[in-house]
Design an enzyme around this catalytic site. Structure first.
Site, mmCIF file in Angstrom:
data_model
loop_
_atom_site.group_PDB
_atom_site.id
_atom_site.type_symbol
_atom_site.label_atom_id
_atom_site.label_comp_id
_atom_site.label_asym_id
_atom_site.label_seq_id
_atom_site.Cartn_x
_atom_site.Cartn_y
_atom_site.Cartn_z
ATOM 1 C CD GLU A 101 -2.861 1.225 0.216
ATOM 2 O OE1 GLU A 101 -3.762 0.397 0.206
ATOM 3 O OE2 GLU A 101 -2.740 2.112 -0.665
ATOM 4 C CB VAL A 150 1.442 3.836 -5.308
ATOM 5 C CG1 VAL A 150 0.879 4.888 -6.238
ATOM 6 C CG2 VAL A 150 2.212 2.799 -6.093
ATOM 7 N N GLY A 202 14.597 21.032 1.638
ATOM 8 C CA GLY A 202 14.646 19.566 1.769
ATOM 9 C C GLY A 202 13.453 18.871 1.121
ATOM 10 C CE LYS A 241 5.191 8.228 -6.155
ATOM 11 N NZ LYS A 241 5.331 9.631 -5.808
#
Ligand code: HSE
Length: 429
Positions: A130, A133, A188, A206
């Site tokens: 799970e 993606v 970042g 994805k």
């Protein structure tokens, strides 16, 4: 109460989010699953790096992977290291040793998902992913279970937080791509080497995973046509707003009568579309099915606790399956052989931005080229840069990409066209 021992492989951001949720929500997890999930081993290269973290008494660091793979008391391995070489060996080794596996490793799934799912099934164990993606957005189980009664016709996603952050800032603050990228790196949000995000590769991986589940066909990263956001200019974003569009990097998988089309590209979408309001580093996925019509999930596509939330939900699901003796039920779901549709044939409206001579008759020449290619114009806006140069922003009606490529060639052959600066697809509402 049954105790199920698990091992974490890796102890980075997502693993620590998983660890924290398993600790903080331990009672809730026990109540909801009816089992006691116990972290037994954490495989890391250098335990000293984590000396600031207090482990529960039951847990210990190990630096030899065999201490996990050869430990019969461990029933579940949670792979959170990333990468496709050593991680693949570990996952393969765990499945062959009949250990259930939970992973958040998108790259591994995109590359070897079908093989590993087959291997899990043959060994009678679960492989759950799970978190691989869209981080905290529960899309895998939604597609696989909650929407299982639908024929999925299309999925459209904002699947990459870094690029959505960059495009949102460019759009809302009028900053250049380079300036926003630098800010994202300083904060970042973006990697020092941002290629995988800004060139659309992360979104394509994805999309390959989600499309495989949605369309029951083995789909690999290489099957997806990919364009990134590096050539998007704030000028285009401004014109887009005038036409009523926001720009987004979209992953689109669509079933057509000629086959599946699988694409990642930046596109203008109408500001009224639900995806247009997904801002900053948020992700969203919009799914169309023949039962539900459409459904959209929105949330955090990355981060320690959001991604940890998806990992923990998989751990709980597998723990329940272990306790009911029901692991290995998830059969490989690839049975279809739909062909993949060439991106050149996909029909779309297009936005074009050109710099042209600011002279009488130039618009007529541009119109003639559009007519030659059988492309009609929906809107056109002109802005004069200086007495000699005008910028034209043109929105065309729907046509195949090959027509647009021919049109650009023919514009470039006109002496009065100085440059064709941008070509961006427009998604229908
Ligand atoms: N780098 C990704 C993003 C998160 O920016 O969305 C992990 O896939």
């Amino acid at each position: 109460m049954t105790t199920i021992k698990i091992a974490l492989l890796g102890f980075g951001t997502v693993a620590q989010g998983t660890f924290n949720l398993l600790q903080d929500n331990a009672e809730l997890i026990r109540n909801r699953t009816g089992v006691n999930v116990e972290i037994s081993k954490i495989f890391v290269r250098n335990p000293d790096k984590y000396s600031h973290i207090t482990l529960p008494e039951t847990a210990q660091y190990v630096t030899d992977i065999d201490e996990v793979l050869k430990d019969d008391s461990i029933q579940m391995v949670v792979e959170l290291m990333g990468g496709t070489t050593f991680a693949k060996d570990c996952v393969e080794g765990a499945l062959k040793a009949k250990k259930n596996v939970v992973t958040a490793n998108k790259d591994l799934l995109a590359e070897s998902g079908p093989y590993l799912l087959d291997l899990a099934s043959k060994n009678g164990v679960d492989l759950r992913f799970e978190a691989s993606v869209l981080g905290g957005i529960p899309i895998i189980r939604t597609l696989y279970e909650s929407l299982a009664g639908n024929r999925i016709t299309e999925i459209i996603g904002i699947m990459n937080g870094t690029t959505n952050f960059i495009l949102t800032k460019m759009s809302e603050e009028g900053l250049s791509y380079q300036d926003v990228l630098k800010e994202a790196q300083d904060l970042g949000y973006a990697e020092a080497d941002p290629t995988a995000d800004v060139e659309g590769l992360d979104a394509a991986r994805k999309l390959a995973i989600l499309a495989s589940i949605s369309f029951n066909r083995r789909i690999f990263f290489e099957d997806v046509s990919v364009e990134g956001i590096t050539s998007i200019d704030t000028e285009d974003i401004k014109f887009g707003k005038e036409f009523g569009y926001n720009i987004k990097l979209l992953g689109i998988a669509k079933e057509t009568s000629q086959g599946l089309s699988l694409n990642v590209y930046p596109a203008f979408i109408p500001t009224t579309h639900p995806l247009a309001s997904v801002r900053g580093s948020y992700n969203a996925i919009y799914v169309k099915g023949n039962g539900i019509d459409d459904v959209m999930l929105y949330g955090r596509g990355a981060g320690s606790l959001p991604t940890g939330s998806s990992v923990v939900s998989d751990i709980m699901e597998v723990a329940k399956n272990i306790s009911y003796n029901e692991t290995g039920r998830l059969k490989p779901f690839y049975y279809d052989q739909k062909n993949i549709y060439s991106p050149g044939k996909i029909q779309s409206s297009y936005y074009l931005r050109l710099e042209v001579d600011n002279k009488t008759g130039v618009l007529a020449k541009i119109s003639a080229k559009l007519a030659e290619q059988k492309i009609s114009v929906l809107s056109i806006v002109q802005r004069n840069m200086d007495p000699e140069t005008a910028v034209l922003a043109i929105v065309t009606s729907k046509c195949p990409r090959s027509y647009i490529l021919n049109l650009i060639d023919s514009f470039n052959s006109l002496r009065s066209v100085k440059s064709v600066n941008s070509v961006i697809r427009i998604m229908e509402a």
